[in-house]
Motif scaffolding. Structure first.
Motif, mmCIF file in Angstrom:
data_model
loop_
_atom_site.group_PDB
_atom_site.id
_atom_site.type_symbol
_atom_site.label_atom_id
_atom_site.label_comp_id
_atom_site.label_asym_id
_atom_site.label_seq_id
_atom_site.Cartn_x
_atom_site.Cartn_y
_atom_site.Cartn_z
ATOM 1 N N TRP A 92 19.571 24.916 21.562
ATOM 2 C CA TRP A 92 19.975 23.534 21.782
ATOM 3 C C TRP A 92 20.255 23.293 23.251
ATOM 4 O O TRP A 92 20.926 24.081 23.906
ATOM 5 C CB TRP A 92 21.222 23.225 20.948
ATOM 6 N N ARG A 131 21.994 16.246 24.188
ATOM 7 C CA ARG A 131 21.761 15.073 23.358
ATOM 8 C C ARG A 131 22.145 13.803 24.095
ATOM 9 O O ARG A 131 22.887 13.847 25.084
ATOM 10 C CB ARG A 131 22.582 15.179 22.062
ATOM 11 N N ASN A 150 25.608 14.812 26.157
ATOM 12 C CA ASN A 150 26.257 16.123 26.120
ATOM 13 C C ASN A 150 25.204 17.150 26.457
ATOM 14 O O ASN A 150 24.075 17.044 25.965
ATOM 15 C CB ASN A 150 26.784 16.465 24.712
ATOM 16 N N TYR A 151 25.573 18.136 27.257
ATOM 17 C CA TYR A 151 24.628 19.180 27.613
ATOM 18 C C TYR A 151 25.210 20.545 27.281
ATOM 19 O O TYR A 151 26.417 20.766 27.410
ATOM 20 C CB TYR A 151 24.294 19.130 29.099
#
Lengths: 122, 112
Positions: A47, A50, A59-60
């Motif tokens: 991931w 987003r 958000n990272y």
């Protein structure tokens, strides 16, 4: 039916940047949250981050902080993921995915793009 | 590196039942966060298989089932079929990695 269509494969030099697009159709783009997930050759899913387009919030993953920028253009229902300072380890397939919270307390990814191969090579 | 651990591979003959475990900790599965599962056929994007621990999206055969207990979750495939040969990933949330989605290490299912 939601559909996410990504841009085509890219070949990049080390140190350069790449910007991958993800165009959504079906549903209301502004109400989506779009995530980006990558998969290096022969490896698992990772991931990256987003965006909530209606709020412009992002958000990272800590691993990519400072190198990744996720944006969205509501007028074209398109999300973008830009990764800078590319290195060979960034060679991977990059996926966009829509996030859902329906029927659960933890978000999951119900629709995925087809993936974009980014190759970093000198 | 992943906070969710899966066995690298499992195998079974057609018609058999196989299970895939997804082991976490008190900051993810053990904290009560739901677990989801994805199937990835060779050369394709992942596909949602199970959400909210045990719910199947429309179109997913009832041969696939999920469960969760304590700090672990499991995916079971009953009546294994050749087309089930794929990679499977669990996914959840970890409170130590705020805002992050976390995936399991992945399991390759081989149909003998």
């Amino acid at each position: 039916q939601v559909q996410l269509v990504q841009s085509g494969a890219e070949i990049k030099k080390p140190g350069s940047s790449v910007k991958v697009s993800c165009k959504a159709s079906g549903g209301t783009f502004s109400s989506y949250t779009i995530n980006w997930v990558r998969q290096a050759p022969g490896q698992g899913l990772e991931w990256m981050g987003r965006i909530i387009p209606i709020l412009g919030l992002t958000n990272y993953a800590q691993k990519f902080q400072g190198r990744v920028t996720i944006t969205a253009d509501k007028s074209t229902s398109t999300a973008y993921m830009e990764l800078s300072n590319l290195r060979s380890e960034d060679t991977a397939v990059y996926y966009c995915a829509r996030e859902s919270l329906e029927g659960t307390t933890t978000y999951y990814f119900d629709y995925w793009g087809q993936g974009t191969l980014v190759t970093v090579s000198s | 590196q992943s906070v969710l651990t899966q066995p690298p591979s499992v195998s079974g003959a057609p018609g058999q039942r196989v299970t895939i475990s997804c082991t976490g900790s008190s900051s993810n599965i053990g904290a009560g966060y739901d677990v989801h599962w994805y199937q990835q056929l060779p050369g394709t994007a992942p596909k949602l298989l199970i959400y909210g621990n045990s719910n199947r999206p429309s179109g997913v055969p009832d041969r696939f089932s999920g469960s969760k207990s304590g700090t672990s979750a499991s995916l079971a495939i009953t009546g294994l079929q050749a087309e089930d040969e794929a990679d499977y990933y669990c996914q959840s949330y970890d409170s130590r990695l705020s805002g992050s989605g976390v995936f399991g290490t992945g399991t390759k299912v081989t149909v003998l």
